[in-house]
Write an enzyme that holds these catalytic residues in place. Sequence first.
Site, mmCIF file in Angstrom:
data_model
loop_
_atom_site.group_PDB
_atom_site.id
_atom_site.type_symbol
_atom_site.label_atom_id
_atom_site.label_comp_id
_atom_site.label_asym_id
_atom_site.label_seq_id
_atom_site.Cartn_x
_atom_site.Cartn_y
_atom_site.Cartn_z
ATOM 1 N N UNK A 25 0.814 -1.216 0.000
ATOM 2 C CA UNK A 25 0.000 0.000 0.000
ATOM 3 C C UNK A 25 0.844 1.262 0.000
ATOM 4 N N MET B 192 -14.228 7.052 1.327
ATOM 5 C CA MET B 192 -14.126 6.065 2.398
ATOM 6 C C MET B 192 -13.758 4.697 1.831
ATOM 7 S SD MET B 192 -14.222 7.363 5.342
ATOM 8 C CE MET B 192 -14.439 5.885 6.333
ATOM 9 N N ASP B 193 -13.761 3.688 2.712
ATOM 10 C CA ASP B 193 -13.228 2.379 2.353
ATOM 11 C C ASP B 193 -14.040 1.675 1.276
ATOM 12 O OD1 ASP B 193 -11.162 2.474 4.422
ATOM 13 O OD2 ASP B 193 -12.836 2.340 5.817
ATOM 14 N N GLY C 242 -12.193 -12.391 -13.012
ATOM 15 C CA GLY C 242 -11.262 -11.295 -12.834
ATOM 16 C C GLY C 242 -10.622 -10.895 -14.136
ATOM 17 N N ASP D 191 -10.138 0.950 8.079
ATOM 18 C CA ASP D 191 -8.953 0.099 8.176
ATOM 19 C C ASP D 191 -7.721 0.936 7.874
ATOM 20 O OD1 ASP D 191 -9.550 0.317 5.444
ATOM 21 O OD2 ASP D 191 -8.712 -1.656 4.980
#
Length: 448
Positions: free
Chosen positions: A60, A119-120, A213, A316
């Site tokens: 990250u 936000m998340d 995916g 988180d």
Amino acid sequence: MAEASATGACGEAMAAAEGSSGPAGLTLGRSFSNYRPFEPQALGLSPSWRLTGFSGMKGUGCKVPQEALLKLLAGLTRPDVRPPLGRGLVGGQEEASQEAGLPAGAGPSPTFPALGIGMDSCVIPLRHGGLSLVQTTDFFYPLVEDPYMMGRIACANVLSDLYAMGITECDNMLMLLSVSQSMSEEEREKVTPLMVKGFRDAAEEGGTAVTGGQTVVNPWIIIGGVATVVCQPNEFIMPDSAVVGDVLVLTKPLGTQVAVNAHQWLDNPERWNKVKMVVSREEVELAYQEAMFNMATLNRTAAGLMHTFNAHAATDITGFGILGHSQNLAKQQRNEVSFVIHNLPIIAKMAAVSKASGRFGLLQGTSAETSGGLLICLPREQAARFCSEIKSSKYGEGHQAWIVGIVEKGNRTARIIDKPRVIEVLPRGATAAVLAPDSSNASSEPSS
């Protein structure tokens, strides 16, 4: 964008993973006690082979800075769901009611909250049945050397955004995978299935499945995905209801980015010489392993306990560090509150490494984390019980929690006090000598 099913390159990678059993033939499940360190030569690769060598950034730590990110995404905010005054409810309750299929003028309806950029996860009221779509996406670059664990970490990081909303179930996942064009065909065939299996195993642990995916070739390895759930309003907790008197609880220690960088510095004399006076090679190895285990641990247990102990808001901790995510969460609050952080639980020795290296900003709260813990606003009378309950053996090993701060009256900001108390968190397998004298008190109240 995402393929509808596990076809093409993604399907081939997943099919290859069917025959793979993970590192050393182990399926780790909820316990890492039987984990054996990854050895590339066991796959027929060179002992010097490194997964992190196929990218220039880690985990990250690749995120665009928060302020710049919000500017870049400003054009994506729909006029009818723009956040009013930085609040967490997007577009107002009446607009949310209309999106949910209710007649105009039906009045505010707390049953149909909505959440958009900032936000998340996004929360989108659906047209039918009083249900909401909650969805999130995330991907990043390798930050550990074990391909299987890298897959687990990537999946845990994607699911964490749902868990930050108190959601414990995920209906579906898609996997996003980029295979480095610098890898040989042999490396791709041996490494990619392990990453896919790690991702899939973590998804199965979370009670969901990967159904498709997208897989591409790229200069750098990338892995991540999309997590989607359709749920009723009582299944998630909007991140906007903190009140004065709440306390802040953190469910994983900080220092993951420091640990993975320090581990790479073991092979870089110039970098290692800057920190070797404050940490031993053994301590770095233990910190790296602890960081890897923590990043691969799902936040699902904490998400469930948010409901049990009446959480008011959560986020988180990932790429913006504990301070950045605290500030973002504070901006979403409906009440005029601010967050003050007094305690920083950090993987043992990583605070010293951060300081000696002159990098990261770990004690300032700006160091990036990958697949970090949940920062939860809990009623004061519930917080200590939360910290105790999450460590129960019925949830498996490795779950921890610390009270790290308070919610006070303010103007929707967050800060870390000038001299926060550092709680040195002992890695699994370390000797007691590494443990700081005050680090065993997991539920201690923050000091002023």
